[in-house]
Design an enzyme around this catalytic site. Structure first.
Site, PDB file in Angstrom:
ATOM      1  CB  SER A 166      -0.771  -0.056   1.152  1.00 59.38           C
ATOM      2  OG  SER A 166      -1.190   1.292   1.292  1.00 59.38           O
TER       3      SER A 166
ATOM      4  CE1 TYR B 126      -4.122  -2.133   5.044  1.00 56.08           C
ATOM      5  CE2 TYR B 126      -3.258   0.104   4.701  1.00 56.08           C
ATOM      6  CZ  TYR B 126      -3.592  -1.102   4.202  1.00 56.08           C
ATOM      7  OH  TYR B 126      -3.805  -1.586   2.746  1.00 56.08           O
TER       8      TYR B 126
END
Ligand code: NAD
Length: 258
Positions: free
Chosen positions: A141, A154
């Site tokens: 990501s 995350y």
């Protein structure tokens, strides 16, 4: 057919980005293994591919090392060898302010996003080394390169994935194996829909307003499609992509420029 005779294992392959990669790989000739924690979506995607190609659905929790070993044993039993291409795509994204990030939320992100990627890569690489060919593609990501409020767990897990990607890439570089990461911005999947619901619940903004705010994070003012991610994964998996190694490639409309 770029992936003829290849076996590709895609974690989280039943929906979203993983499903799009599985469909694209199967269209280009790969036999695909689709793994997820629950059977329904991987079975549906495998049945869809099964009309024209070969797909094996497998139930596996990537955060459980025994479950990962069993999955690799099933792949070998079915195809006579391990995967040539591993796509570590399974992942979760939950948000919370740092002070409200409890131990479970923190451990869940590290266990699935980071340890899951490690367990699958460790299981896949020895057979790739023996054959002198392999591809590992980690769906990370842009949160693996930069930070944002409320996603410390995350973001930390995805930063870890990039460290794993880079070090593994250098270890196997001379052996016909490449290891790369794809770093998407917001993609049009269930994960983003859950993000929108979360913003709506916490801020009182409408779903449309929340979605517009998410789109505006990209200079292109839009969500990335799963097909765009699959096209990049196909390049990395193919012979033409063999010079790309150890990279973390953003596909985010230009919101992160490093
Ligand atoms: P999604 O929620 O639609 O799909 C996630 C998949 O991972 C599902 O198939 C789920 O079953 C699987 N999964 C979750 N935990 C698992 C576990 N323990 N074992 C096996 N499978 C498990 O999300 P998506 O948007 O398709 O996300 C795929 C990947 O892309 C994730 O790693 C995510 O972090 C990354 N990503 C997504 C976005 C986005 O905006 N959607 C942006 C950047 C990165």
């Amino acid at each position: 057919m770029k992936l003829e005779n290849r076996i590709a294992l895609i974690t989280g392959g039943g929906r979203g980005i993983g499903r799009a990669i599985a469909l694209a790989f199967a269209r280009d000739g790969a036999r695909v293994v689709l793994a997820a924690r629950t059977a329904q979506q991987v079975e549906e995607t495998a049945a869809e591919i099964g009309n024209e190609g070969i797909a094996l659905p497998v139930v596996c929790d990537v955060s459980d090392v025994d479950s990962v070993q069993l999955m690799f044993a099933r792949v070998s039993a079915k195809f006579g060898r391990g995967p040539d291409i591993l796509v570590n795509n399974a992942g979760i994204a939950e948000s919370a302010p740092l002070a409200k990030t409890d131990d479970d939320l923190w451990q869940r992100h590290l266990a699935i996003n980071l340890s899951g990627t490690f367990y699958c890569t460790r299981a896949a690489v020895p057979a790739m080394l023996e054959r002198g060919w392999g591809r590992v593609i980690n769906v990370a990501s842009i949160a693996g390169k930069t930070g944002a409020p409320y996603i410390s767990a995350y973001s930390a897990s995805k930063h870890g994935v990039l460290g794993l990607t880079r070090s593994t890439a250098l270890e196997v570089a001379a052996k016909g194996i490449t290891v790369n990461a794809i770093c998407p911005g917001y993609v049009d999947t269930d994960m983003t829909t859950r993000g929108v619901e979360n913003v709506t619940a916490k801020t009182g903004r409408s779903a449309d307003q929340a979605l517009e705010a998410i789109k505006k994070m990209s200079p292109q003012n839009r969500l990335i499609t799963v097909e765009e991610i699959a096209a990049l994964a196909l390049l990395l998996a193919s012979e033409e992509g063999r010079g790309i190694n150890g990279q973390a490639i953003n596909i985010d409309g230009g919101s992160v420029l490093f």
